[in-house]
Design a protein around this motif. Structure first.
Motif, mmCIF file in Angstrom:
data_model
loop_
_atom_site.group_PDB
_atom_site.id
_atom_site.type_symbol
_atom_site.label_atom_id
_atom_site.label_comp_id
_atom_site.label_asym_id
_atom_site.label_seq_id
_atom_site.Cartn_x
_atom_site.Cartn_y
_atom_site.Cartn_z
ATOM 1 N N ARG A 1 0.832 -1.210 0.000
ATOM 2 C CA ARG A 1 0.000 0.000 0.000
ATOM 3 C C ARG A 1 0.868 1.263 0.000
ATOM 4 O O ARG A 1 1.942 1.300 0.614
ATOM 5 C CB ARG A 1 -0.909 0.029 1.230
ATOM 6 C CG ARG A 1 -1.801 -1.196 1.380
ATOM 7 C CD ARG A 1 -2.946 -1.195 0.393
ATOM 8 N NE ARG A 1 -3.899 -2.273 0.705
ATOM 9 C CZ ARG A 1 -5.064 -2.425 0.103
ATOM 10 N NH1 ARG A 1 -5.439 -1.589 -0.844
ATOM 11 N NH2 ARG A 1 -5.866 -3.434 0.444
ATOM 12 N N ASP A 2 0.387 2.291 -0.678
ATOM 13 C CA ASP A 2 1.030 3.606 -0.648
ATOM 14 C C ASP A 2 0.706 4.247 0.705
ATOM 15 O O ASP A 2 -0.463 4.520 0.997
ATOM 16 C CB ASP A 2 0.490 4.471 -1.781
ATOM 17 C CG ASP A 2 1.058 5.892 -1.757
ATOM 18 O OD1 ASP A 2 1.877 6.208 -0.866
ATOM 19 O OD2 ASP A 2 0.658 6.696 -2.623
ATOM 20 N N ARG B 1 -1.513 7.527 0.626
ATOM 21 C CA ARG B 1 -2.818 7.599 -0.034
ATOM 22 C C ARG B 1 -3.911 7.624 1.027
ATOM 23 O O ARG B 1 -3.815 6.953 2.046
ATOM 24 C CB ARG B 1 -3.009 6.404 -0.971
ATOM 25 C CG ARG B 1 -4.337 6.451 -1.749
ATOM 26 C CD ARG B 1 -4.408 5.358 -2.799
ATOM 27 N NE ARG B 1 -4.579 4.025 -2.236
ATOM 28 C CZ ARG B 1 -5.756 3.551 -1.801
ATOM 29 N NH1 ARG B 1 -6.844 4.311 -1.828
ATOM 30 N NH2 ARG B 1 -5.829 2.316 -1.322
#
Length: 583
Positions: A274-275, A278
């Motif tokens: 996951r970023d 974000r």
């Protein structure tokens, strides 16, 4: 178990009510009123630190609707003192008879640093006067001491009764009074939780092993207890309580470990790839809330006290972000850095913070800098002596050129230190001019705060050779000290404290965050050694770690004054014993 006298909780008196009630006669900190009694000293003649004075008439009034507070006199006062005595602290109690002079008693000589008894000298010792703690009048509130269950159950029941009476507690921090943008629902929150779970899982075996060792120790005491003669029955009961406690803790940890394993695996798999920056969707955030709520299933591993909603995770994540000035911080996206800078910007600041910092820098220039230069000079002299002996063939191994190189290095280091010391003295002189003639309780402008931030950064970075470990890690620590002293100041100064801060102190800062200051009742169990050593004795006074009083007491420590019932009945205050325990 003999009946326990009521717990008498000492809470800071709300200052906004000062004009509506008679003056409080009991207090923490400040100076004692001893009448004709001498201020106690240690064997070398060094005065002990005054900690508290409790009016016995107020004690009697607090327990008027309950059973008597053991065999205390119903008039006069008890003053409590603590000093450093080598490996063990020294505790003294002075009885002040009724009718004694109400004037403050001066110390008979210079008091040592509050650091000697676990006080916070870094925040409090700003050169403003003799070493003393803030003066806080206190109210006394009696609670029936719980009688059922083992010690931990009674302590928990007492804590719950106190919480129902006083409500939520909080620390006095500058950031509390600054409007901040909310922490975004970044994926970083979930990643931080995953990392936290991994860390807790890694230490779980050691935690279980420690609890098993404590169980084995308790079982050993239980086996030895029957041989203790007259004390056997009480010792068996106490040891059995400890065995049951640790056996239950081991069982709970073994039950919870698979649940911790499962949650660690679930969260780690979910956040992989996951970023971190974000924003999570509403569905993703709801999923994180559900995963976070599971921590209660394995709370014995989680280092979380009480209830904790998802905002706790947000705050922990943000606090763990890198500090400005390092490679990790520079690697953050610019919009994240901007948010972090804004949220970490200093709150309201008064000139006292700048004055305290400059006083500390002045002390460093006068004391610490000469020590550093003396060491550098000694190193140069030692290198010169070694080089001369090498040259004469009488020195240690190596060639004369080796000695010459080491001498040159030592001389270069000394020259650099001398140059830095001169620069630091000039820097301190500029700082002195910056704070000269300032009113410590006036707020700083934005421009003045910006200069203070720059001064602090120079102090910690450019002059780290002299200031490392001698000034706080952040301005927030100094500003928190300013707020605490502001809240405890004389009436004229206190009247300038913003109303919302005064209201916060009155409502949320009446008690320490952990164990309470109290007389009698159920003592706080830190390491259990004091409890075992003083089983059957009365807890005359307990003083706990307390930020408002500048009492960190090591790692969340607790001082406890103990007295045998017979000594209490006869008023033999010289038989009081002091214990100290911390984590």
């Amino acid at each position: 178990m003999p009946p326990i006298p009521p717990s008498i909780i000492l809470s800071r008196r709300p200052r906004r009510l000062a004009g509506e009630r008679p003056p409080a006669r009991s207090r923490l900190g400040g100076a004692p009123c001893l009448g004709n009694a001498p201020w106690p000293c240690d064997e070398s003649g060094t005065p002990l630190h005054f900690m508290a004075e409790i009016d016995l008439g107020e004690v009697a009034a607090a327990v008027a609707q309950s059973k008597p507070a053991a065999d205390l006199p119903r008039a006069g006062a008890l003053a409590f003192f603590i000093g450093a005595g080598g490996e063990e602290a020294i505790g003294k109690v002075v009885y002040v008879p009724p009718g004694a002079s109400a004037g403050e008693t001066p110390a008979p000589g210079p008091l040592p640093s509050v650091e000697t008894i676990g006080g916070d000298a870094l925040l409090l010792g700003d050169g403003a006067g003799p070493w003393s703690f803030p003066r806080w009048p206190v109210d006394l509130t009696a609670f029936e001491a719980p009688a059922a269950g083992d010690h931990d159950a009674r302590e928990q029941a007492q804590a719950e009764a106190i919480e129902r009476c006083f409500g939520a507690r909080d620390d006095l921090r500058p950031e509390t009074f600054v409007e901040r943008k909310p922490i975004p629902n970044w994926w970083r929150n979930a990643i931080h939780y995953s990392q936290h779970l991994v860390a807790r899982r890694a230490e779980a075996p050691a935690m279980i092993a420690l609890e098993r060792r404590m169980l084995a120790d308790a079982q050993g005491k239980l086996a030895a207890a029957p041989a203790l003669g007259a004390r056997a029955a009480a010792a068996v009961k106490k040891a059995q309580e400890r065995v049951d406690l640790h056996r239950g803790n081991v069982a709970e940890m073994e039950r919870a470990l698979p649940l911790l394993d499962a949650s660690t695996a679930d969260v780690s798999a979910w956040v992989e790839g996951r970023d971190p920056w974000r924003i999570m969707s509403a569905e993703e955030w709801a999923r994180l809330e559900e995963l976070w709520s599971r921590w209660r299933e394995f709370s014995s591993f989680m280092h979380i006290r009480g209830e904790a909603d998802i905002d706790r995770l947000r705050r922990d994540m943000f606090d763990a972000l890198p500090r400005e000035g390092g490679a990790e911080y520079d690697a953050l996206p610019e919009e994240v850095r901007a948010f972090v800078r804004d949220r970490r910007a200093p709150g309201p600041q008064w000139w006292r913070t700048a004055i305290a910092l400059v006083r500390r820098l002045r002390e460093i220039d006068a004391k610490r800098v000469p020590e550093v230069l003396a060491r550098a000079t000694a190193a140069r002299d030692a290198a010169r002596d070694s080089q001369e002996r090498r040259a004469g063939g009488a020195g240690p191994g190596g060639t004369p050129s080796d000695g010459a190189a080491k001498l040159a290095e030592a001389e270069a280091d000394l020259a650099a230190q001398i140059a830095l010391a001169r620069a630091f003295s000039g820097f301190v002189a500029e700082c002195d001019a910056f704070v000269a003639h300032r009113d410590p309780w006036s707020p700083m402008t934005a421009e003045e705060r910006a200069r203070l931030v720059a001064v602090f950064a120079d102090s910690r970075e450019r002059f780290a050779t002299f200031t490392r470990f001698h000034i706080p890690a952040s301005l927030g620590y100094l500003e928190a000290a300013t707020l605490r002293l502001f809240a405890a100041a004389d009436e004229a100064t206190y009247s300038r404290l913003p109303e919302r801060i005064g209201r916060f102190v009155d409502e949320r800062c009446r008690l320490p965050l952990g164990p309470c200051h109290q007389m009698f009742g159920v003592p706080a169990a830190v390491q259990y050694n004091a409890l075992e050593a003083h089983e059957g004795d009365h807890l005359l006074l307990q003083l706990a770690y307390d930020g408002m009083m500048f009492w960190p007491f090591g790692d969340n420590g607790v001082y406890q004054f103990w007295i045998e019932p017979e000594a209490l009945a006869r008023g033999e205050w010289d038989r009081v014993e002091l214990t100290f325990e911390c984590h």
